[in-house]
Structure formats: C-alpha cells, structure tokens
Design a protein around this motif. Structure first.
Motif, PDB file in Angstrom:
ATOM      1  N   THR A 101       3.782   7.465   8.722  1.00  0.00           N
ATOM      2  CA  THR A 101       2.411   6.492   8.722  1.00  0.00           C
ATOM      3  C   THR A 101       2.461   4.544   8.389  1.00  0.00           C
ATOM      4  OG1 THR A 101       0.981   8.246   7.670  1.00  0.00           O
ATOM      5  CG2 THR A 101       0.150   5.927   8.404  1.00  0.00           C
ATOM      6  N   TRP A 102       3.481   4.520   7.208  1.00  0.00           N
ATOM      7  CA  TRP A 102       4.096   2.510   7.150  1.00  0.00           C
ATOM      8  C   TRP A 102       5.112   2.353   8.576  1.00  0.00           C
ATOM      9  CZ3 TRP A 102       9.016   1.189   7.204  1.00  0.00           C
ATOM     10  CH2 TRP A 102       9.477  -0.160   6.257  1.00  0.00           C
ATOM     11  N   GLY A 103       5.689   3.091   8.744  1.00  0.00           N
ATOM     12  CA  GLY A 103       6.293   2.864  10.324  1.00  0.00           C
ATOM     13  C   GLY A 103       5.037   2.406  11.744  1.00  0.00           C
ATOM     14  N   VAL A 104       4.272   3.198  11.477  1.00  0.00           N
ATOM     15  CA  VAL A 104       3.232   2.946  12.943  1.00  0.00           C
ATOM     16  C   VAL A 104       2.511   1.746  12.608  1.00  0.00           C
ATOM     17  CG1 VAL A 104       1.104   4.707  13.722  1.00  0.00           C
ATOM     18  CG2 VAL A 104       3.424   5.977  13.622  1.00  0.00           C
ATOM     19  N   GLY A 127       2.896  12.932   0.864  1.00  0.00           N
ATOM     20  CA  GLY A 127       3.796  13.928   0.814  1.00  0.00           C
ATOM     21  C   GLY A 127       4.930  11.878   1.627  1.00  0.00           C
ATOM     22  N   THR A 128       6.012  12.081   1.243  1.00  0.00           N
ATOM     23  CA  THR A 128       7.364  10.569   1.346  1.00  0.00           C
ATOM     24  C   THR A 128       6.976  10.666   3.405  1.00  0.00           C
ATOM     25  OG1 THR A 128       8.091  11.153  -0.933  1.00  0.00           O
ATOM     26  CG2 THR A 128       8.810   9.939   1.433  1.00  0.00           C
ATOM     27  N   ARG A 129       7.357  12.031   3.770  1.00  0.00           N
ATOM     28  CA  ARG A 129       8.128  12.059   5.059  1.00  0.00           C
ATOM     29  C   ARG A 129       6.442  11.035   5.487  1.00  0.00           C
ATOM     30  NH1 ARG A 129       7.389  15.402   9.385  1.00  0.00           N
ATOM     31  NH2 ARG A 129       9.535  14.953  10.878  1.00  0.00           N
ATOM     32  N   ARG A 130       5.620  11.813   5.555  1.00  0.00           N
ATOM     33  CA  ARG A 130       4.449  11.278   5.578  1.00  0.00           C
ATOM     34  C   ARG A 130       3.924  10.146   5.716  1.00  0.00           C
ATOM     35  NH1 ARG A 130      -0.555  14.141   8.082  1.00  0.00           N
ATOM     36  NH2 ARG A 130       0.366  16.235   7.066  1.00  0.00           N
ATOM     37  N   LEU A 131       4.354  10.014   4.751  1.00  0.00           N
ATOM     38  CA  LEU A 131       3.727   8.290   4.123  1.00  0.00           C
ATOM     39  C   LEU A 131       4.359   7.403   5.069  1.00  0.00           C
ATOM     40  CD1 LEU A 131       3.019   8.519   0.526  1.00  0.00           C
ATOM     41  CD2 LEU A 131       1.275   7.300   2.480  1.00  0.00           C
ATOM     42  N   LEU A 132       5.851   7.584   5.358  1.00  0.00           N
ATOM     43  CA  LEU A 132       7.070   6.520   5.802  1.00  0.00           C
ATOM     44  C   LEU A 132       6.897   6.641   7.246  1.00  0.00           C
ATOM     45  CD1 LEU A 132      10.535   7.344   3.858  1.00  0.00           C
ATOM     46  CD2 LEU A 132       8.861   5.300   3.701  1.00  0.00           C
ATOM     47  N   GLY A 157       0.430  -1.218   0.036  1.00  0.00           N
ATOM     48  CA  GLY A 157       0.047   0.128  -0.023  1.00  0.00           C
ATOM     49  C   GLY A 157       0.470   0.980  -0.087  1.00  0.00           C
ATOM     50  N   LEU A 158       2.005   1.475   0.575  1.00  0.00           N
ATOM     51  CA  LEU A 158       2.769   2.356   0.567  1.00  0.00           C
ATOM     52  C   LEU A 158       3.418   2.505  -0.681  1.00  0.00           C
ATOM     53  CD1 LEU A 158       4.737   4.678   2.704  1.00  0.00           C
ATOM     54  CD2 LEU A 158       6.307   2.549   2.536  1.00  0.00           C
ATOM     55  N   PHE A 159       3.291   1.425  -1.349  1.00  0.00           N
ATOM     56  CA  PHE A 159       3.940   2.012  -2.577  1.00  0.00           C
ATOM     57  C   PHE A 159       3.288   2.321  -2.951  1.00  0.00           C
ATOM     58  CE2 PHE A 159       7.798  -1.931  -1.617  1.00  0.00           C
ATOM     59  CZ  PHE A 159       8.162  -1.490  -1.390  1.00  0.00           C
ATOM     60  N   LEU A 192      -6.643   5.053   5.292  1.00  0.00           N
ATOM     61  CA  LEU A 192      -8.354   5.772   5.143  1.00  0.00           C
ATOM     62  C   LEU A 192      -7.425   7.594   5.270  1.00  0.00           C
ATOM     63  CD1 LEU A 192     -10.730   4.142   7.027  1.00  0.00           C
ATOM     64  CD2 LEU A 192     -10.818   4.828   4.758  1.00  0.00           C
ATOM     65  N   MET A 193      -7.467   7.928   5.993  1.00  0.00           N
ATOM     66  CA  MET A 193      -6.516   9.073   6.302  1.00  0.00           C
ATOM     67  C   MET A 193      -5.205   9.647   5.457  1.00  0.00           C
ATOM     68  SD  MET A 193      -8.864  11.161   7.118  1.00  0.00           S
ATOM     69  CE  MET A 193     -10.183   9.844   8.067  1.00  0.00           C
ATOM     70  N   VAL A 194      -4.650   8.795   5.721  1.00  0.00           N
ATOM     71  CA  VAL A 194      -2.993   9.151   5.174  1.00  0.00           C
ATOM     72  C   VAL A 194      -2.778   8.212   3.272  1.00  0.00           C
ATOM     73  CG1 VAL A 194      -0.508   9.504   4.958  1.00  0.00           C
ATOM     74  CG2 VAL A 194      -1.850   9.394   7.282  1.00  0.00           C
TER      75      VAL A 194
END
Lengths: 135, 100
Positions: free
Chosen positions: B13-16, B6-11, A74-76, B59-61
């Motif tokens: 969120t992915w980590g969380v 944006g990449t930072r927020r996505l990363l 999903g991230l990708f 949903l949000m990010v």
C-alpha cells in the motif's frame, strides 16, 4: 451487548477497529476538511483567474515531498500498531520514534517553504487563495 | 474482527501511495517552470482519481477500516467522495465560468 465487536459498549462506534476516540477525531477532521474544501471550491468558482494565477506561487516539489514524508510516517505508525499487537513494545516505540522524526522533517520542510515565501513578500494576506493554502 | 493488515500489505500500500503521489506531481505539470498554464481537464481528472484511490487506501489499510462494518466503510467512503465532488465542482464551475 454484542461481544464479538471490536469495542463493545461504545454504541455505533463499537464496530470500528482500534480506539473509538481515534475514529471520532478522524471523522471530525474529515468533516472539517470537507467544509474547508466546500469553501475553497466556492471561492475558486467565483474567481478562477486569481486561483490559477496564484497556483504558481506554491512550491509543488516541496508540497509533494511533504506528502511522501506523511505517507511514510503513517506507514511507521501502522508498523508500530502491528508491533504492539505482537507484544513487541520496544520495536513499537522505535517505529513511533521514527514517525516522530518524520513529523519533525515535515515541520522543517514547511518552515523552509514558508520562510522563502515570506522573504518573497508572499503571505496569507496576499490573496484569498493563499489564505487557503498557507493557513 | 479482521486482523491487522500485516507488514506485506502495508508495504505494498505504501508503495502504491508513493507511486500515485509521484504520478500526481508529474500530472500537475511540475516541468512547466516558466510557462504556467491552467491545469488541463485530463490532468485534473487524473489527480482527482489518484487522490480518491489514495484516500481509500489510507482508510482501508493504514487505518484498518476494512475491519469495520459495511455501514461505517460507506460513511467514510461517502464523505471522501463528497469532498472530491465539491473540489471537482469548484474546478469545473471556474473553468466553464458557471458562477459569477
């Protein structure tokens, strides 16, 4: 018609970001899964002993691993959307390709999990809990 | 319209999301390989809360629903909460033998 909305002309869906049809799909999926879980909850309430007993027939490590795979794919895809919005088409394709590879990994893990279950004689027909978890 | 996450927020969120998934796996008592028991209330509650938060993050990010109107955000959050409530009701009804 308000033109400051992301998708003018789509009625109520015009306020949603991205492709409105994707949101129709997402909302449909959520409604189906809500109904599915309502059925699951009802069946579990009727026979909690069977559901508790049957839980140990699942492989929580493989299930958790597949969740991690899905979160990363999903991230990708989100990265691919970021890339295409910056007109970086090749990079977007690369992210989507990586997401597809993780989708294949998800399927491989499922095949591995189900093969071991079937070899042990565990199938969706074993009991109602396994209908919910395997089908 | 609000921009993409944006990449930072996505990363972040992915980590969380990855961390919460691991917490859920541990909370599901994966260590108990020989003596499986009914999931205790605290463990089930932790998994439910983690799942709700994860759904909210996705949903949000991931899907960028934060850019939508409050009404649409409310629809999706309400549907998520309804699903979690149904699951919790099934679990509690079975645990305290409220049905059948």
């Amino acid at each position: 018609m308000r033109h400051d909305l992301p998708n003018p002309g789509w009625g109520p869906l015009s306020a949603l970001p991205g492709n409105p049809l994707m949101w129709v799909l997402i909302l449909s999926e959520m409604l189906v899964f809500t109904a599915f879980f309502a059925l699951y909850a009802g069946q579990r309430a009727l026979d909690p002993a069977l559901f508790n007993e049957s839980q140990h027939q699942l492989d929580p490590v493989l299930g958790g691993l597949n969740t991690l795979v899905l979160l990363t794919s999903g991230l990708f895809v989100a990265f691919a959307v970021e890339a295409i919005s910056a007109k970086r088409i090749q990079r977007s394709r690369q992210w989507l390709g990586a997401a597809i590879l993780l989708g294949l990994l998800f399927c491989l893990i499922k095949v591995f999990e189900y093969t071991s279950k079937f070899a042990a004689g565990i199938t969706p027909e074993t009991n109602v809990f396994l209908v919910f978890t395997m089908v | 319209m609000r921009a993409l996450p944006g990449t930072r927020r996505l990363l972040i969120t992915w980590g969380v999301l990855m961390a919460l998934t691991l917490v859920s796996m541990v909370s599901a008592r994966l260590d108990q390989t020989t003596d499986w028991q009914v999931l205790p209330l605290w463990s089930a509650a932790m998994i439910m809360m983690a799942t709700g938060f994860k759904a909210h993050c996705v949903l949000m990010v991931y899907l960028n629903l934060r850019a939508a109107t409050p009404a649409w955000k409310g629809v999706f959050i309400a549907l998520t909460l309804l699903t979690l409530t149904l699951i919790a009701a099934g679990y509690l009804a079975g645990r305290f033998h409220l049905v059948g």
